[in-house]
Design a protein around this motif. Structure first.
Motif, mmCIF file in Angstrom:
data_model
loop_
_atom_site.group_PDB
_atom_site.id
_atom_site.type_symbol
_atom_site.label_atom_id
_atom_site.label_comp_id
_atom_site.label_asym_id
_atom_site.label_seq_id
_atom_site.Cartn_x
_atom_site.Cartn_y
_atom_site.Cartn_z
ATOM 1 N N GLY A 54 0.839 -1.184 0.000
ATOM 2 C CA GLY A 54 0.000 0.000 0.000
ATOM 3 C C GLY A 54 0.880 1.241 0.000
ATOM 4 N N VAL A 55 0.252 2.422 0.150
ATOM 5 C CA VAL A 55 1.017 3.662 0.069
ATOM 6 C C VAL A 55 2.036 3.769 1.206
ATOM 7 C CG1 VAL A 55 -0.658 5.042 1.387
ATOM 8 C CG2 VAL A 55 0.817 6.135 -0.315
ATOM 9 N N LEU A 56 1.718 3.216 2.388
ATOM 10 C CA LEU A 56 2.665 3.267 3.504
ATOM 11 C C LEU A 56 3.935 2.490 3.172
ATOM 12 C CD1 LEU A 56 3.509 3.881 6.417
ATOM 13 C CD2 LEU A 56 2.277 1.820 7.128
ATOM 14 N N GLN A 57 3.783 1.252 2.708
ATOM 15 C CA GLN A 57 4.962 0.446 2.392
ATOM 16 C C GLN A 57 5.764 1.068 1.247
ATOM 17 O OE1 GLN A 57 1.897 -0.900 2.694
ATOM 18 N NE2 GLN A 57 2.067 -2.271 4.458
ATOM 19 N N LEU A 58 5.074 1.616 0.244
ATOM 20 C CA LEU A 58 5.768 2.240 -0.879
ATOM 21 C C LEU A 58 6.549 3.477 -0.432
ATOM 22 C CD1 LEU A 58 2.941 1.963 -3.563
ATOM 23 C CD2 LEU A 58 5.083 0.664 -3.523
ATOM 24 N N THR A 59 5.932 4.280 0.433
ATOM 25 C CA THR A 59 6.635 5.459 0.953
ATOM 26 C C THR A 59 7.845 5.047 1.774
ATOM 27 O OG1 THR A 59 4.554 6.691 1.049
ATOM 28 C CG2 THR A 59 6.395 7.556 2.333
ATOM 29 N N MET A 60 7.685 4.019 2.576
ATOM 30 C CA MET A 60 8.797 3.566 3.407
ATOM 31 C C MET A 60 9.914 2.947 2.568
ATOM 32 S SD MET A 60 8.206 4.442 6.520
ATOM 33 C CE MET A 60 7.501 5.922 5.756
ATOM 34 N N ASN A 207 11.608 -3.328 6.677
ATOM 35 C CA ASN A 207 12.117 -2.021 6.283
ATOM 36 C C ASN A 207 11.326 -0.898 6.942
ATOM 37 O OD1 ASN A 207 13.493 -0.005 4.432
ATOM 38 N ND2 ASN A 207 11.382 0.233 3.785
ATOM 39 N N THR A 208 9.992 -1.031 6.987
ATOM 40 C CA THR A 208 9.169 0.008 7.622
ATOM 41 C C THR A 208 9.547 0.190 9.082
ATOM 42 O OG1 THR A 208 7.314 -0.445 6.119
ATOM 43 C CG2 THR A 208 6.798 0.671 8.191
ATOM 44 N N SER A 209 9.768 -0.900 9.786
ATOM 45 C CA SER A 209 10.160 -0.816 11.191
ATOM 46 C C SER A 209 11.503 -0.114 11.351
ATOM 47 C CB SER A 209 10.235 -2.227 11.789
ATOM 48 O OG SER A 209 8.995 -2.893 11.673
ATOM 49 N N ILE A 210 12.447 -0.451 10.471
ATOM 50 C CA ILE A 210 13.775 0.162 10.561
ATOM 51 C C ILE A 210 13.714 1.652 10.219
ATOM 52 C CG2 ILE A 210 16.114 0.152 9.605
ATOM 53 C CD1 ILE A 210 15.864 -2.817 9.163
ATOM 54 N N VAL A 211 12.867 2.029 9.246
ATOM 55 C CA VAL A 211 12.745 3.440 8.877
ATOM 56 C C VAL A 211 12.241 4.261 10.061
ATOM 57 C CG1 VAL A 211 11.440 5.077 7.466
ATOM 58 C CG2 VAL A 211 12.494 3.081 6.408
ATOM 59 N N VAL A 212 11.280 3.718 10.800
ATOM 60 C CA VAL A 212 10.786 4.430 11.993
ATOM 61 C C VAL A 212 11.930 4.667 12.981
ATOM 62 C CG1 VAL A 212 9.274 4.245 13.998
ATOM 63 C CG2 VAL A 212 8.431 3.574 11.737
ATOM 64 N N VAL A 213 12.763 3.643 13.184
ATOM 65 C CA VAL A 213 13.927 3.793 14.064
ATOM 66 C C VAL A 213 14.893 4.835 13.508
ATOM 67 C CG1 VAL A 213 15.950 2.607 15.009
ATOM 68 C CG2 VAL A 213 13.731 1.445 14.944
ATOM 69 N N LYS A 214 15.110 4.808 12.194
ATOM 70 C CA LYS A 214 16.054 5.716 11.558
ATOM 71 C C LYS A 214 15.621 7.174 11.710
ATOM 72 C CE LYS A 214 16.494 5.061 7.143
ATOM 73 N NZ LYS A 214 17.010 4.558 5.860
ATOM 74 N N VAL A 215 14.363 7.450 11.448
ATOM 75 C CA VAL A 215 13.856 8.812 11.619
ATOM 76 C C VAL A 215 13.985 9.242 13.073
ATOM 77 C CG1 VAL A 215 11.787 10.254 11.529
ATOM 78 C CG2 VAL A 215 12.286 8.684 9.647
ATOM 79 N N GLY A 216 13.700 8.315 13.970
ATOM 80 C CA GLY A 216 13.793 8.635 15.395
ATOM 81 C C GLY A 216 15.195 9.003 15.832
ATOM 82 N N ILE A 217 16.214 8.267 15.380
ATOM 83 C CA ILE A 217 17.580 8.573 15.830
ATOM 84 C C ILE A 217 18.086 9.880 15.216
ATOM 85 C CG2 ILE A 217 18.128 6.145 16.202
ATOM 86 C CD1 ILE A 217 19.906 6.344 13.665
#
Length: 515
Positions: A54-60, A207-217
């Motif tokens: 979906g759009v979330l996975q594509l954006t991530m 990948n989505t989970s890691i992106v959330v961590v990446k933005v957070g750090i």
């Protein structure tokens, strides 16, 4: 009328020999858009990619392939070129990427297949330019994966340093940078390859989970670095002049490579015509905002001369600012995960582009074989992963980053031209997103790409020229003889290339139809 799928060469000459056009005609022969969509839907009767994004996975996917590359890996090499104005360099590179991103968004909505700019160019400028674009994308994707993975050794050492230990240069740096082989870089590529082989849906959620961590750090870094902010670090703003800012912009454009990764997922998106343009534009907004914010806070925390020769600069800023090793440890671990996310998503994009080129017969069939069990191009993924792992372990970062940038800029310029061409020749095609301020926007996008290419060094141009010569040899050695579009009879090609009703994408169907 159902659009036929190319399953082999046409037989238009006596004796059943495939009738092929002359070289000039073959180079200009375009692949019909309806044909592309039809092949994407049925894959020649073989196993197809699974539509699960979906759009979330594509954006991530786009954010994962983009965010962190320049900030985490090449910031120390870019700041000495521009000085405190490095944030302006990021903004300039971001503008160039944004101008191309809107063109990508329009093309992705019209041609929702896995080939990204390679497929867009094939549909508009013919096989010759498509091959050049595809060859540039190999340079962009495969080499950028290696370039990002090279930086993993730096952050692995920063992690181990908290415990009083580091990897020796012999196994954490490539030849030319004081080492023998970069083992951490190779390990990250191998792990990403294994994950991609298992399945695209599983890879996307990880990948989505890691992106959330990446933005957070990265936001955490901004908050900590701002406590040491010194406005005096921005004076003088342009110590190396405007030329330094332009040179740095050309180098940090490498940081924006990957926003087009969502366009390589056209055959795995549930509603590609709607979601691909949204994902591309949303990812560009997220990435550019964070890059400029991190660059400003980093310069505010340390004078620009401090960055010269500094590896893992953001970790060192945190360590010096807080005096707490555990904070540096958390960030370093997060940085390794961020690099892994980039490697995963960009490697994914590379395998899908090669799959499209294989489907067209321009490269060997093994890259286009999709596993019935996993729904992924297993053999192609393993081959690409092996080649990238070796490159990451043995080639220095600087040479990889600049070579990647020039190939990417050329491919982006072609997409801008493709938008102009299709607006003039195929105005009836359905467009779920339209480039604003046409034709000014794509013209500026192509011009910005040309400007940034011109600012790259002579050595980079030499590497690019050699790469293109190798590509020409590969085309004449294999692609010209095996091209499926060239193998079509003149009658079949004219029939498929004639006026066609815009295709309505239905994810539930297994083949595209035009009525």
């Amino acid at each position: 009328m159902t659009v036929p799928t190319l399953t082999g060469p046409a037989t238009g000459a006596p004796g059943g020999t495939p009738a092929r056009p002359a070289l000039g005609a073959q180079l200009l022969r375009r692949k019909p858009i309806a044909q592309m969509v039809s092949e994407a839907e049925n894959n020649g009767g073989g196993p197809r990619l699974v539509r699960s994004f979906g759009v979330l996975q594509l954006t991530m996917i786009s954010v994962g392939a983009t965010l962190g590359t320049g900030i985490l890996v090449i910031l120390g090499e870019s700041v000495p070129l521009a000085g405190p104005a490095i944030w302006i360099s990021f903004a300039i590179a971001g503008l160039a990427a944004l101008l191309s991103a809107v063109s990508y968004a329009e093309m992705a909505g019209m041609v929702p297949v896995a080939g990204s700019s390679y497929s867009y160019t094939y549909a508009t400028m013919g096989e010759g330019m498509a091959w050049i674009c595809g060859w540039c994308l190999v340079l962009e994707y495969a080499v950028s994966v290696a370039a990002v993975a090279v930086g993993a050794g730096q952050y692995v050492n920063e992690t181990l340093a908290v415990f009083g230990s580091v990897l020796p240069d012999a196994v954490s740096q490539p030849p030319g940078d004081g080492g023998v082989v970069n083992i951490p870089a190779m390990v990250i590529v191998v792990l990403a390859t294994i994950l991609l082989v298992r399945g695209a849906k599983e890879s996307a959620w990880i990948n989505t989970s890691i992106v959330v961590v990446k933005v957070g750090i990265l936001l955490f870094f901004c908050a900590v670095a701002f406590t040491a902010f010194n406005a005096g670090n921005f004076e003088p703003l342009l110590p190396m002049g405007a030329a330094g800012v332009s040179a740095a912009a050309s180098r940090v454009f490498f940081s924006y490579i990957g926003f087009d990764a969502a366009s390589t997922a056209g055959e795995e998106a549930r509603n590609p015509k709607r979601d691909l343009p949204r994902a591309i534009m949303l990812s560009m907004l997220i990435v550019t905002t964070i890059y400029v914010l991190v660059a400003v806070t980093a310069i505010g925390a340390r004078p620009w001369g401090w960055f010269d020769g500094t590896e893992a600069a953001l970790v060192k800023i945190l360590e010096e600012t807080t005096g707490q090793p555990w904070i540096a440890l958390v960030f370093a671990v997060g940085a390794v995960l961020a690099i892994a996310s980039i490697v995963l998503t960009v490697l994914y994009g590379q395998t899908r582009i090669l799959m499209s080129m294989s489907r067209d017969g321009l490269i060997p069939k093994i890259f286009g074989r999709v596993s019935r069990r996993t729904g992924t191009p297993v053999a192609g993924t393993l081959l690409v992963g092996t080649a990238v792992a070796l490159t990451a372990g043995l080639v220095p970062l600087g040479a990889l980053a600049d070579a990647t940038s020039i190939g990417t800029l050329f491919a982006f310029a072609l997409v801008n031209v493709a938008v102009i061409y299709l607006r003039r020749t195929r105005p009836e095609l359905e467009r779920t997103f339209r480039v604003p301020l046409f034709p000014l926007t794509p013209i500026l996008g192509a011009a910005m790409c040309a400007f940034l290419m011109a600012n790259l060094g002579a050595d980079t141009w030499v590497v690019f020229a050699v790469w293109m010569l190798v590509g020409v040899a590969a085309y004449f050695g294999y692609g010209r003889r095996n091209s499926r579009v060239a193998a079509m009879s003149n009658e079949e090609y004219r029939e498929l290339s004639g006026p066609q009703t815009p295709i309505q994408q239905n994810p539930e169907t297994t083949k595209a139809e035009i009525s």
